[in-house]
Design a protein around this motif. Structure first.
Motif, PDB file in Angstrom:
ATOM      1  N   SER A  34       0.808  -1.219   0.000  1.00  0.00           N
ATOM      2  CA  SER A  34       0.000   0.000   0.000  1.00  0.00           C
ATOM      3  C   SER A  34       0.843   1.271   0.000  1.00  0.00           C
TER       4      SER A  34
ATOM      5  N   PRO B 173     -10.976   3.485  -2.625  1.00  0.00           N
ATOM      6  CA  PRO B 173      -9.678   2.839  -2.443  1.00  0.00           C
ATOM      7  C   PRO B 173      -9.511   1.654  -3.385  1.00  0.00           C
ATOM      8  N   ASP B 174      -8.264   1.203  -3.535  1.00  0.00           N
ATOM      9  CA  ASP B 174      -7.976   0.074  -4.425  1.00  0.00           C
ATOM     10  C   ASP B 174      -8.313  -1.260  -3.788  1.00  0.00           C
TER      11      ASP B 174
ATOM     12  N   LYS C 245      -9.238  -2.161 -12.435  1.00  0.00           N
ATOM     13  CA  LYS C 245      -7.853  -1.700 -12.331  1.00  0.00           C
ATOM     14  C   LYS C 245      -6.917  -2.614 -13.100  1.00  0.00           C
TER      15      LYS C 245
ATOM     16  N   SER D  40     -12.052  -2.292  -7.313  1.00  0.00           N
ATOM     17  CA  SER D  40     -12.452  -1.788  -8.635  1.00  0.00           C
ATOM     18  C   SER D  40     -13.298  -2.808  -9.384  1.00  0.00           C
TER      19      SER D  40
ATOM     20  N   SER E 133      -7.033   0.699   1.526  1.00  0.00           N
ATOM     21  CA  SER E 133      -5.756   1.256   1.074  1.00  0.00           C
ATOM     22  C   SER E 133      -5.705   1.439  -0.436  1.00  0.00           C
ATOM     23  N   TYR E 134      -4.766   2.279  -0.833  1.00  0.00           N
ATOM     24  CA  TYR E 134      -4.390   2.429  -2.246  1.00  0.00           C
ATOM     25  C   TYR E 134      -3.084   1.655  -2.454  1.00  0.00           C
TER      26      TYR E 134
END
Length: 287
Positions: free
Chosen positions: A60, A102-103, A201, A263, A284-285
């Motif tokens: 992250s 967030p991812d 993503k 995503s 988190s990203y």
């Protein structure tokens, strides 16, 4: 270490057969699996919420805090319990009603419910494929709009205790699809327009990965088409029928860790009555 496919879910299950710490797993290998499958379940690693955070830090670039979830302790302010209450939670992607999605959603299990309380998830790519031509055309041609209002306590939790209206403006200015208003009580009203169909993503596939169903059912939320017209209940019913046919299940065991691609996959949960259930979450990203 052993990987396996679960009998109840399409998640990739990574089973600890060698008494390893989860922190010993090769990062790139796990990331490659995540890109391929989108949901990873790590089992028998004995993960607690501290270890979840430590493991997630390897992947992250940034953590974000959900405004509605209770923080577990001051040492790990980004680790929270999952949504309060014991009710059923509808399919949604985290923060998909805003531009701050967030991812990754991380979950770990401290104590599973004695009965029910499983986490549910839906593959947005599969849902999109099964919606039918008429519904796909509808959501390709028409965007949706989320309306929300955040009191100061909410946006200060997101931005930090010492944040100001100037910080809010800096964050919200010039975001595509977003308009906002600062109210006299310093609450912030937001309108966010986006497509219900997103590109994943990884793989850049169309996915019906959004918070439409959850916000439609949420008495505090408000979701319409971009022009303000209502989304017909018949449309929602058709989506729910597809969702029901695509529901997948994570049946928790203590120490489980799950990593979900936000995503592509929606998530929710079954209702339960066991007050001892403890599922922790982290947003988190990726780097």
């Amino acid at each position: 270490m052993k990987t396996a496919s679960s009998l109840t879910t399409s998640a990739k299950v990574i089973i600890n057969k060698e008494s390893k710490s989860i922190l010993e797993l090769p990062i790139q290998e796990q990331l490659n699996l995540f890109k391929r499958f989108g949901v990873l379940l790590f089992r028998d690693f004995g993960v607690d919420y501290d270890k979840m955070k430590e493991f997630a830090e390897q992947f992250s670039s940034k953590f974000v805090l959900d405004k509605d979830r209770p923080i577990v302790d001051s040492r790990n302010k980004f680790v929270t319990l999952v949504d309060p209450g014991m009710h059923y939670v509808s399919p949604h992607c985290e923060n998909a009603n805003s531009p701050f999605r967030p991812d990754v959603i991380w979950f770990c299990c401290g104590v599973p419910a004695a009965q029910s309380g499983e986490t549910l998830f839906w593959d947005g790519v599969r849902v999109w494929e099964q919606l039918g031509e008429e519904l796909r055309e509808l959501f390709i041609t028409r965007k949706i709009k989320f309306l929300q209002k955040f009191p100061p306590a909410d946006w200060k939790r997101f931005l930090g205790v010492g944040s100001t209206i100037a910080d809010v403006k800096r964050m919200l200015n010039d975001i595509s699809g977003l308009s906002y208003k600062i109210n006299q009580d310093q609450s912030v009203s937001i309108e966010y327009v986006c497509s219900a169909v997103v590109k994943t993503k990884y793989g850049h596939q169309n996915a019906f990965a959004n918070s439409l169903i959850a916000e439609y059912k949420n008495p505090r939320g408000n979701v319409t088409f971009e022009d303000g017209s209502s989304i017909a209940s018949t449309v929602i019913n058709q989506i729910n029928q597809v969702m029901n046919s695509c529901t997948e299940v994570i049946s928790w065991q203590p120490g489980d860790l799950v990593m979900i691609d936000n995503s592509r996959f929606l998530h929710g949960r079954r209702s339960f009555s066991d007050r001892n259930r403890r599922i922790y979450s982290l947003l988190s990203y990726l780097k």
